[in-house]
Design a protein around this motif. Structure first.
Motif, PDB file in Angstrom:
ATOM      1  N   ILE A   1       0.843  -1.196   0.000  1.00 59.29           N
ATOM      2  CA  ILE A   1       0.000   0.000   0.000  1.00 59.29           C
ATOM      3  C   ILE A   1       0.880   1.249   0.000  1.00 59.29           C
ATOM      4  CG2 ILE A   1      -1.659   1.352   1.347  1.00 59.29           C
ATOM      5  CD1 ILE A   1      -2.769  -1.415   2.340  1.00 59.29           C
ATOM      6  N   LEU A   2       1.900   1.258   0.834  1.00 56.52           N
ATOM      7  CA  LEU A   2       2.796   2.410   0.908  1.00 56.52           C
ATOM      8  C   LEU A   2       3.591   2.586  -0.385  1.00 56.52           C
ATOM      9  CD1 LEU A   2       4.111   2.025   4.564  1.00 56.52           C
ATOM     10  CD2 LEU A   2       2.428   3.675   3.719  1.00 56.52           C
ATOM     11  N   ASP A   3       4.032   1.481  -0.969  1.00 54.43           N
ATOM     12  CA  ASP A   3       4.812   1.544  -2.210  1.00 54.43           C
ATOM     13  C   ASP A   3       4.001   2.102  -3.378  1.00 54.43           C
ATOM     14  OD1 ASP A   3       6.982   0.474  -0.874  1.00 54.43           O
ATOM     15  OD2 ASP A   3       6.732  -1.551  -1.712  1.00 54.43           O
ATOM     16  N   GLY A   4       2.693   1.938  -3.343  1.00 55.93           N
ATOM     17  CA  GLY A   4       1.839   2.406  -4.432  1.00 55.93           C
ATOM     18  C   GLY A   4       1.238   3.773  -4.190  1.00 55.93           C
ATOM     19  N   SER A   5       1.728   4.468  -3.143  1.00 52.36           N
ATOM     20  CA  SER A   5       1.124   5.758  -2.810  1.00 52.36           C
ATOM     21  C   SER A   5       2.187   6.835  -2.624  1.00 52.36           C
ATOM     22  CB  SER A   5       0.267   5.621  -1.551  1.00 52.36           C
ATOM     23  OG  SER A   5       1.056   5.191  -0.455  1.00 52.36           O
ATOM     24  N   THR A   6       1.716   8.069  -2.652  1.00 53.12           N
ATOM     25  CA  THR A   6       2.573   9.237  -2.465  1.00 53.12           C
ATOM     26  C   THR A   6       1.726  10.355  -1.866  1.00 53.12           C
ATOM     27  OG1 THR A   6       4.202  10.677  -3.544  1.00 53.12           O
ATOM     28  CG2 THR A   6       2.195  10.211  -4.783  1.00 53.12           C
ATOM     29  N   GLY A   7       2.358  11.410  -1.447  1.00 48.54           N
ATOM     30  CA  GLY A   7       1.648  12.603  -0.987  1.00 48.54           C
ATOM     31  C   GLY A   7       0.685  12.352   0.155  1.00 48.54           C
ATOM     32  N   GLU A   8      -0.488  12.949   0.029  1.00 52.19           N
ATOM     33  CA  GLU A   8      -1.518  12.883   1.069  1.00 52.19           C
ATOM     34  C   GLU A   8      -1.936  11.446   1.372  1.00 52.19           C
ATOM     35  OE1 GLU A   8      -6.188  14.085   1.167  1.00 52.19           O
ATOM     36  OE2 GLU A   8      -4.824  15.624   0.381  1.00 52.19           O
ATOM     37  N   ALA A   9      -2.102  10.626   0.360  1.00 50.15           N
ATOM     38  CA  ALA A   9      -2.525   9.238   0.573  1.00 50.15           C
ATOM     39  C   ALA A   9      -1.462   8.484   1.374  1.00 50.15           C
ATOM     40  CB  ALA A   9      -2.778   8.542  -0.761  1.00 50.15           C
ATOM     41  N   ARG A  10      -0.210   8.625   0.991  1.00 49.33           N
ATOM     42  CA  ARG A  10       0.869   7.916   1.691  1.00 49.33           C
ATOM     43  C   ARG A  10       0.963   8.379   3.140  1.00 49.33           C
ATOM     44  NH1 ARG A  10       6.011   6.523   2.943  1.00 49.33           N
ATOM     45  NH2 ARG A  10       6.801   4.681   1.852  1.00 49.33           N
ATOM     46  N   ALA A  11       0.858   9.681   3.365  1.00 47.99           N
ATOM     47  CA  ALA A  11       0.917  10.214   4.732  1.00 47.99           C
ATOM     48  C   ALA A  11      -0.198   9.612   5.595  1.00 47.99           C
ATOM     49  CB  ALA A  11       0.817  11.738   4.711  1.00 47.99           C
ATOM     50  N   GLU A  12      -1.388   9.478   5.019  1.00 46.36           N
ATOM     51  CA  GLU A  12      -2.510   8.879   5.762  1.00 46.36           C
ATOM     52  C   GLU A  12      -2.241   7.418   6.086  1.00 46.36           C
ATOM     53  OE1 GLU A  12      -6.192   8.314   7.637  1.00 46.36           O
ATOM     54  OE2 GLU A  12      -5.076  10.133   7.179  1.00 46.36           O
ATOM     55  N   TYR A  13      -1.705   6.653   5.136  1.00 52.76           N
ATOM     56  CA  TYR A  13      -1.425   5.230   5.379  1.00 52.76           C
ATOM     57  C   TYR A  13      -0.303   5.058   6.391  1.00 52.76           C
ATOM     58  CZ  TYR A  13      -4.229   4.828   1.177  1.00 52.76           C
ATOM     59  OH  TYR A  13      -5.230   4.946   0.250  1.00 52.76           O
TER      60      TYR A  13
ATOM     61  N   THR B   1      -0.700  10.328  -9.423  1.00 50.48           N
ATOM     62  CA  THR B   1       0.322  11.284  -9.841  1.00 50.48           C
ATOM     63  C   THR B   1       1.549  10.539 -10.346  1.00 50.48           C
ATOM     64  OG1 THR B   1      -0.457  12.807  -8.131  1.00 50.48           O
ATOM     65  CG2 THR B   1       1.707  13.253  -9.065  1.00 50.48           C
ATOM     66  N   LYS B   2       2.112  11.049 -11.433  1.00 48.00           N
ATOM     67  CA  LYS B   2       3.324  10.448 -11.986  1.00 48.00           C
ATOM     68  C   LYS B   2       4.526  11.015 -11.245  1.00 48.00           C
ATOM     69  CE  LYS B   2       5.183   9.199 -16.492  1.00 48.00           C
ATOM     70  NZ  LYS B   2       5.036   9.461 -17.943  1.00 48.00           N
ATOM     71  N   VAL B   3       5.255  10.128 -10.575  1.00 45.73           N
ATOM     72  CA  VAL B   3       6.413  10.521  -9.780  1.00 45.73           C
ATOM     73  C   VAL B   3       7.602   9.690 -10.241  1.00 45.73           C
ATOM     74  CG1 VAL B   3       7.388  10.664  -7.453  1.00 45.73           C
ATOM     75  CG2 VAL B   3       4.931  11.039  -7.792  1.00 45.73           C
ATOM     76  N   GLY B   4       8.596  10.345 -10.788  1.00 47.30           N
ATOM     77  CA  GLY B   4       9.791   9.637 -11.247  1.00 47.30           C
ATOM     78  C   GLY B   4       9.486   8.549 -12.265  1.00 47.30           C
ATOM     79  N   GLY B   5       8.499   8.784 -13.112  1.00 51.36           N
ATOM     80  CA  GLY B   5       8.147   7.818 -14.151  1.00 51.36           C
ATOM     81  C   GLY B   5       7.126   6.778 -13.713  1.00 51.36           C
ATOM     82  N   ALA B   6       6.794   6.715 -12.418  1.00 48.59           N
ATOM     83  CA  ALA B   6       5.815   5.735 -11.915  1.00 48.59           C
ATOM     84  C   ALA B   6       4.544   6.464 -11.484  1.00 48.59           C
ATOM     85  CB  ALA B   6       6.389   4.971 -10.725  1.00 48.59           C
ATOM     86  N   TRP B   7       3.405   5.833 -11.748  1.00 43.54           N
ATOM     87  CA  TRP B   7       2.121   6.395 -11.335  1.00 43.54           C
ATOM     88  C   TRP B   7       1.801   5.873  -9.941  1.00 43.54           C
ATOM     89  CZ3 TRP B   7      -0.514  10.140 -13.803  1.00 43.54           C
ATOM     90  CH2 TRP B   7      -0.141  10.433 -15.106  1.00 43.54           C
ATOM     91  N   LEU B   8       1.566   6.800  -8.995  1.00 40.17           N
ATOM     92  CA  LEU B   8       1.276   6.468  -7.604  1.00 40.17           C
ATOM     93  C   LEU B   8       0.003   7.185  -7.167  1.00 40.17           C
ATOM     94  CD1 LEU B   8       4.892   6.991  -6.191  1.00 40.17           C
ATOM     95  CD2 LEU B   8       3.831   4.834  -6.862  1.00 40.17           C
ATOM     96  N   VAL B   9      -0.743   6.565  -6.272  1.00 45.77           N
ATOM     97  CA  VAL B   9      -1.972   7.163  -5.761  1.00 45.77           C
ATOM     98  C   VAL B   9      -1.598   8.253  -4.770  1.00 45.77           C
ATOM     99  CG1 VAL B   9      -4.077   6.761  -4.436  1.00 45.77           C
ATOM    100  CG2 VAL B   9      -3.343   5.102  -6.166  1.00 45.77           C
ATOM    101  N   SER B  10      -2.045   9.482  -5.038  1.00 46.45           N
ATOM    102  CA  SER B  10      -1.734  10.601  -4.166  1.00 46.45           C
ATOM    103  C   SER B  10      -2.933  11.007  -3.298  1.00 46.45           C
ATOM    104  CB  SER B  10      -1.246  11.799  -4.986  1.00 46.45           C
ATOM    105  OG  SER B  10      -2.144  12.111  -6.020  1.00 46.45           O
ATOM    106  N   LYS B  11      -4.092  10.509  -3.662  1.00 52.55           N
ATOM    107  CA  LYS B  11      -5.304  10.795  -2.886  1.00 52.55           C
ATOM    108  C   LYS B  11      -6.318   9.712  -3.185  1.00 52.55           C
ATOM    109  CE  LYS B  11      -7.954  14.905  -1.823  1.00 52.55           C
ATOM    110  NZ  LYS B  11      -8.278  16.262  -2.285  1.00 52.55           N
ATOM    111  N   ALA B  12      -6.964   9.191  -2.152  1.00 56.74           N
ATOM    112  CA  ALA B  12      -8.001   8.170  -2.333  1.00 56.74           C
ATOM    113  C   ALA B  12      -9.184   8.533  -1.444  1.00 56.74           C
ATOM    114  CB  ALA B  12      -7.463   6.787  -1.982  1.00 56.74           C
ATOM    115  N   GLU B  13     -10.273   8.933  -2.076  1.00 54.09           N
ATOM    116  CA  GLU B  13     -11.473   9.309  -1.340  1.00 54.09           C
ATOM    117  C   GLU B  13     -12.566   8.292  -1.595  1.00 54.09           C
ATOM    118  OE1 GLU B  13     -12.114  13.142  -3.170  1.00 54.09           O
ATOM    119  OE2 GLU B  13     -11.218  14.168  -1.447  1.00 54.09           O
TER     120      GLU B  13
END
Length: 172
Positions: free
Chosen positions: A79-91, A157-169
């Protein structure tokens, strides 16, 4: 005595005009081919981004719905590896509580992706609607498994060439 007919000669002037015209036509065709090739590459890159963004959101949803007490650390890490930003902070903020409850109750959650669709893609950010469900079991319990249905609006969001979930509502 044989009479030879004189063959008409082409004036050299025609060749002097035809060669540059032919060169210009070839150059124009080359420019057109490069332009079309560039457009095709751009279109393919956009299609690849759309597919990668939706795939990332779908995989993330399955990871959220598939956490078991036997593999909880690896599940949370996915879950953490597939997320960034706000979503990652929440997880990160809820990981310890999630881990503890999963182990304590011997929870086995199995998720399935039901549908997903790209809502928008602008630059390096996409909005994806995701539908999934999960079956929740409690190892050693005689209680019947429980099924839950989930819908999310995910920002990817595309981060360093990878798409990661930045927000999940969750969508009601």
């Amino acid at each position: 005595m044989a009479v030879h007919a004189a063959r008409p000669r082409r004036p050299r002037r025609t060749l002097r005009i035809a060669a540059p015209v032919l060169g210009v036509l070839i150059a124009m065709l080359l420019v057109a081919a490069l332009w079309i090739g560039s457009d095709l590459r751009d279109a393919q890159a956009a299609a690849d981004d759309r597919q990668a963004a939706t795939r990332a959101a779908g995989a993330h949803a399955v990871h959220l719905l598939s956490v078991g007490y036997r593999s909880v650390d690896a599940d949370i890490q996915r879950i953490l590896d597939g997320s960034t930003g706000e979503a990652r902070a929440e997880y990160v903020r809820t990981a310890a509580e999630r881990r503890e409850g999963t182990i304590k109750d011997k929870i086995l959650r199995a998720g399935a992706l039901r549908a997903l669709g790209l809502v928008s893609l602008t630059g390096d950010t996409a909005q994806v609607m995701v539908v999934g469900d999960e079956v929740i079991r409690w190892d050693g319990s005689k209680n019947a498994p429980r099924e839950q249905f989930h819908r999310w609006n995910m920002e990817v969001t595309k981060v360093g060439g990878a798409w990661l979930v930045s927000k999940a509502e969750l969508v009601p």
